[in-house]
Design a protein around this motif. Structure first.
Motif, PDB file in Angstrom:
ATOM      1  N   PRO A  85       0.832  -1.210   0.000  1.00 19.15           N
ATOM      2  CA  PRO A  85       0.000   0.000   0.000  1.00 19.15           C
ATOM      3  C   PRO A  85       0.866   1.259   0.000  1.00 19.15           C
ATOM      4  O   PRO A  85       1.914   1.309   0.648  1.00 19.15           O
ATOM      5  CB  PRO A  85      -0.807  -0.120   1.303  1.00 19.15           C
ATOM      6  N   ASN A  86       0.430   2.251  -0.757  1.00 18.03           N
ATOM      7  CA  ASN A  86       1.067   3.580  -0.801  1.00 18.03           C
ATOM      8  C   ASN A  86       2.502   3.568  -1.315  1.00 18.03           C
ATOM      9  O   ASN A  86       3.220   4.543  -1.138  1.00 18.03           O
ATOM     10  CB  ASN A  86       1.049   4.237   0.594  1.00 18.03           C
ATOM     11  N   LYS A  87       2.943   2.470  -1.917  1.00 18.97           N
ATOM     12  CA  LYS A  87       4.324   2.442  -2.408  1.00 18.97           C
ATOM     13  C   LYS A  87       4.413   2.235  -3.915  1.00 18.97           C
ATOM     14  O   LYS A  87       5.464   2.444  -4.506  1.00 18.97           O
ATOM     15  CB  LYS A  87       5.119   1.323  -1.719  1.00 18.97           C
ATOM     16  N   GLN A  88       3.317   1.791  -4.529  1.00 20.10           N
ATOM     17  CA  GLN A  88       3.356   1.415  -5.940  1.00 20.10           C
ATOM     18  C   GLN A  88       4.506   0.436  -6.194  1.00 20.10           C
ATOM     19  O   GLN A  88       5.201   0.507  -7.203  1.00 20.10           O
ATOM     20  CB  GLN A  88       3.479   2.661  -6.833  1.00 20.10           C
ATOM     21  N   ARG A  89       4.731  -0.399  -5.212  1.00 20.37           N
ATOM     22  CA  ARG A  89       5.748  -1.444  -5.293  1.00 20.37           C
ATOM     23  C   ARG A  89       5.096  -2.752  -4.879  1.00 20.37           C
ATOM     24  O   ARG A  89       3.984  -2.781  -4.353  1.00 20.37           O
ATOM     25  CB  ARG A  89       6.938  -1.127  -4.362  1.00 20.37           C
ATOM     26  N   GLN A  90       5.823  -3.820  -5.079  1.00 22.65           N
ATOM     27  CA  GLN A  90       5.288  -5.157  -4.864  1.00 22.65           C
ATOM     28  C   GLN A  90       6.385  -6.005  -4.231  1.00 22.65           C
ATOM     29  O   GLN A  90       7.576  -5.772  -4.471  1.00 22.65           O
ATOM     30  CB  GLN A  90       4.910  -5.708  -6.244  1.00 22.65           C
ATOM     31  N   ILE A  91       5.986  -6.960  -3.384  1.00 23.81           N
ATOM     32  CA  ILE A  91       6.950  -7.945  -2.889  1.00 23.81           C
ATOM     33  C   ILE A  91       6.523  -9.322  -3.367  1.00 23.81           C
ATOM     34  O   ILE A  91       5.331  -9.619  -3.454  1.00 23.81           O
ATOM     35  CB  ILE A  91       7.092  -7.940  -1.348  1.00 23.81           C
ATOM     36  N   SER A  92       7.494 -10.141  -3.699  1.00 20.65           N
ATOM     37  CA  SER A  92       7.234 -11.527  -4.057  1.00 20.65           C
ATOM     38  C   SER A  92       8.023 -12.416  -3.114  1.00 20.65           C
ATOM     39  O   SER A  92       9.161 -12.101  -2.742  1.00 20.65           O
ATOM     40  CB  SER A  92       7.636 -11.801  -5.506  1.00 20.65           C
ATOM     41  N   ILE A  93       7.390 -13.524  -2.711  1.00 21.20           N
ATOM     42  CA  ILE A  93       7.966 -14.431  -1.723  1.00 21.20           C
ATOM     43  C   ILE A  93       8.233 -15.780  -2.382  1.00 21.20           C
ATOM     44  O   ILE A  93       7.367 -16.324  -3.075  1.00 21.20           O
ATOM     45  CB  ILE A  93       7.014 -14.591  -0.521  1.00 21.20           C
ATOM     46  N   PHE A  94       9.438 -16.287  -2.159  1.00 14.04           N
ATOM     47  CA  PHE A  94       9.857 -17.568  -2.722  1.00 14.04           C
ATOM     48  C   PHE A  94      10.316 -18.487  -1.596  1.00 14.04           C
ATOM     49  O   PHE A  94      11.048 -18.056  -0.696  1.00 14.04           O
ATOM     50  CB  PHE A  94      10.997 -17.366  -3.725  1.00 14.04           C
ATOM     51  N   LEU A  95       9.891 -19.740  -1.661  1.00 10.36           N
ATOM     52  CA  LEU A  95      10.251 -20.744  -0.659  1.00 10.36           C
ATOM     53  C   LEU A  95      11.252 -21.720  -1.258  1.00 10.36           C
ATOM     54  O   LEU A  95      11.131 -22.091  -2.426  1.00 10.36           O
ATOM     55  CB  LEU A  95       9.022 -21.535  -0.209  1.00 10.36           C
ATOM     56  N   PRO A  96      12.224 -22.177  -0.465  1.00  9.33           N
ATOM     57  CA  PRO A  96      13.104 -23.229  -0.969  1.00  9.33           C
ATOM     58  C   PRO A  96      12.285 -24.447  -1.392  1.00  9.33           C
ATOM     59  O   PRO A  96      11.331 -24.832  -0.708  1.00  9.33           O
ATOM     60  CB  PRO A  96      14.004 -23.548   0.223  1.00  9.33           C
ATOM     61  N   ARG A 126      14.470 -18.647  10.843  1.00  8.93           N
ATOM     62  CA  ARG A 126      14.388 -17.301  11.429  1.00  8.93           C
ATOM     63  C   ARG A 126      15.643 -16.482  11.142  1.00  8.93           C
ATOM     64  O   ARG A 126      16.695 -17.011  10.812  1.00  8.93           O
ATOM     65  CB  ARG A 126      14.124 -17.376  12.928  1.00  8.93           C
ATOM     66  N   TYR A 127      15.451 -15.174  11.267  1.00  8.19           N
ATOM     67  CA  TYR A 127      16.513 -14.187  11.101  1.00  8.19           C
ATOM     68  C   TYR A 127      17.655 -14.496  12.061  1.00  8.19           C
ATOM     69  O   TYR A 127      17.406 -14.886  13.192  1.00  8.19           O
ATOM     70  CB  TYR A 127      15.916 -12.805  11.409  1.00  8.19           C
ATOM     71  N   PRO A 128      18.916 -14.328  11.644  1.00  9.81           N
ATOM     72  CA  PRO A 128      19.385 -13.745  10.378  1.00  9.81           C
ATOM     73  C   PRO A 128      19.611 -14.780   9.274  1.00  9.81           C
ATOM     74  O   PRO A 128      20.150 -14.426   8.220  1.00  9.81           O
ATOM     75  CB  PRO A 128      20.710 -13.102  10.785  1.00  9.81           C
ATOM     76  N   ASP A 129      19.207 -16.017   9.483  1.00  5.87           N
ATOM     77  CA  ASP A 129      19.471 -17.072   8.508  1.00  5.87           C
ATOM     78  C   ASP A 129      18.206 -17.621   7.856  1.00  5.87           C
ATOM     79  O   ASP A 129      18.214 -18.747   7.361  1.00  5.87           O
ATOM     80  CB  ASP A 129      20.227 -18.232   9.186  1.00  5.87           C
ATOM     81  N   CYS A 130      17.117 -16.867   7.868  1.00 11.39           N
ATOM     82  CA  CYS A 130      15.867 -17.369   7.288  1.00 11.39           C
ATOM     83  C   CYS A 130      16.067 -17.591   5.785  1.00 11.39           C
ATOM     84  O   CYS A 130      16.523 -16.711   5.059  1.00 11.39           O
ATOM     85  CB  CYS A 130      14.734 -16.380   7.531  1.00 11.39           C
ATOM     86  N   ALA A 131      15.732 -18.795   5.327  1.00  7.62           N
ATOM     87  CA  ALA A 131      15.992 -19.187   3.937  1.00  7.62           C
ATOM     88  C   ALA A 131      14.925 -18.705   2.962  1.00  7.62           C
ATOM     89  O   ALA A 131      15.056 -18.894   1.757  1.00  7.62           O
ATOM     90  CB  ALA A 131      16.118 -20.708   3.852  1.00  7.62           C
ATOM     91  N   ILE A 132      13.850 -18.091   3.462  1.00  7.80           N
ATOM     92  CA  ILE A 132      12.767 -17.626   2.594  1.00  7.80           C
ATOM     93  C   ILE A 132      13.150 -16.278   1.988  1.00  7.80           C
ATOM     94  O   ILE A 132      13.617 -15.384   2.697  1.00  7.80           O
ATOM     95  CB  ILE A 132      11.457 -17.537   3.397  1.00  7.80           C
ATOM     96  N   LYS A 133      12.962 -16.145   0.670  1.00  8.56           N
ATOM     97  CA  LYS A 133      13.321 -14.903  -0.026  1.00  8.56           C
ATOM     98  C   LYS A 133      12.109 -13.988  -0.152  1.00  8.56           C
ATOM     99  O   LYS A 133      11.031 -14.426  -0.567  1.00  8.56           O
ATOM    100  CB  LYS A 133      13.849 -15.206  -1.434  1.00  8.56           C
ATOM    101  N   VAL A 134      12.312 -12.717   0.177  1.00  5.05           N
ATOM    102  CA  VAL A 134      11.317 -11.673  -0.050  1.00  5.05           C
ATOM    103  C   VAL A 134      11.990 -10.638  -0.952  1.00  5.05           C
ATOM    104  O   VAL A 134      12.995 -10.039  -0.568  1.00  5.05           O
ATOM    105  CB  VAL A 134      10.856 -11.015   1.266  1.00  5.05           C
ATOM    106  N   ILE A 135      11.440 -10.455  -2.143  1.00 14.61           N
ATOM    107  CA  ILE A 135      12.055  -9.573  -3.128  1.00 14.61           C
ATOM    108  C   ILE A 135      11.090  -8.448  -3.467  1.00 14.61           C
ATOM    109  O   ILE A 135       9.945  -8.693  -3.885  1.00 14.61           O
ATOM    110  CB  ILE A 135      12.421 -10.362  -4.409  1.00 14.61           C
ATOM    111  N   GLU A 136      11.543  -7.200  -3.274  1.00 10.90           N
ATOM    112  CA  GLU A 136      10.721  -6.039  -3.632  1.00 10.90           C
ATOM    113  C   GLU A 136      11.017  -5.646  -5.075  1.00 10.90           C
ATOM    114  O   GLU A 136      12.164  -5.669  -5.515  1.00 10.90           O
ATOM    115  CB  GLU A 136      11.018  -4.875  -2.681  1.00 10.90           C
ATOM    116  N   HIS A 137       9.970  -5.258  -5.805  1.00 12.06           N
ATOM    117  CA  HIS A 137      10.138  -4.922  -7.219  1.00 12.06           C
ATOM    118  C   HIS A 137       8.994  -4.023  -7.670  1.00 12.06           C
ATOM    119  O   HIS A 137       8.025  -3.784  -6.929  1.00 12.06           O
ATOM    120  CB  HIS A 137      10.181  -6.207  -8.068  1.00 12.06           C
ATOM    121  N   ASP A 138       9.086  -3.518  -8.907  1.00 12.93           N
ATOM    122  CA  ASP A 138       8.006  -2.722  -9.483  1.00 12.93           C
ATOM    123  C   ASP A 138       6.755  -3.577  -9.634  1.00 12.93           C
ATOM    124  O   ASP A 138       6.833  -4.800  -9.779  1.00 12.93           O
ATOM    125  CB  ASP A 138       8.414  -2.175 -10.857  1.00 12.93           C
TER     126      ASP A 138
END
Length: 198
Positions: free
Chosen positions: A52-63, A74-86
């Motif tokens: 919301p309010n960012k005109q951006r998107q996140i995509s989540i990828f699981l191993p 869990r952080y700092p070694d959480c293997a799940i990827k969260v990628i922000e993009h247009d």
């Protein structure tokens, strides 16, 4: 900074047209991932969400290998990827599709105070406090020390009762918690903080 107001989202079949949607779970990842990306080798697409309010998107990828994200939960070694993009429409890279998730759109269905969400089922909760499956400080202690705060939760309690999964729950009927660096209305560096199972 913690958002006092919460936004709750649910998943609906993609055949329900007409309602504005804020992303999708299952299916192919957004088109911006159609170009070959070796950093996603061994990963499957889970969901994408328009911020919301960012005109951006996140995509989540699981191993693809469940044992990897089971052991790095869990952080700092959480293997799940969260990628922000247009903001991007669905792409065509079927190799990244998760075979157990049937594509559903994500829609906003409620805006409320955090206290109203204690027993409410949801797929995504943006803002407020996390509704923890396991209230153990070691999940979030280091995140908070490093300046992160809770941003959103993806909760398997909010999956539609039928039609979404044709296999096991990716988080063992649990939840994924995303954290971010937040300062007033500025939200940066959204990451997978941890996931918990029941």
């Amino acid at each position: 900074m913690e958002l006092k107001k919460c936004f709750l989202y649910k998943a609906i079949p993609t055949t329900n047209t007409g309602e504005p949607f804020f992303g999708w779970i299952g299916g192919c990842p957004p088109a911006c991932f159609d170009k070959e990306d070796t950093s996603l080798m061994g990963y499957l697409f889970y969901m994408t969400f328009i911020l919301p309010n960012k005109q951006r998107q996140i995509s989540i990828f699981l191993p693809e290998d469940w044992e990897i994200y089971l052991n790095k939960d869990r952080y700092p070694d959480c293997a799940i990827k969260v990628i922000e993009h247009d903001v991007s429409l669905e792409g065509i890279t079927i190799e990244l599709q998760n075979p157990v998730i049937i594509k559903h759109n994500i829609i906003l269905y409620k805006e409320c105070c955090d206290t109203e969400t204690e027993s409410e089922p949801f797929l995504v909760k943006l803002g407020g406090k996390p509704r923890l499956v396991q209230n153990k400080k070691f999940y979030y202690d280091q995140l908070e020390k490093d300046g992160y705060s809770f941003y959103m939760q993806i909760d398997e309690d909010g999956y539609p009762l039928d039609g979404l999964l044709k296999g096991n729950y990716p988080f063992c009927y649990g939840a994924l918690y995303l954290y971010a660096k937040q300062n007033n209305s500025i939200v940066e560096n959204i990451i997978a903080g941890y996931w918990q199972s029941t």
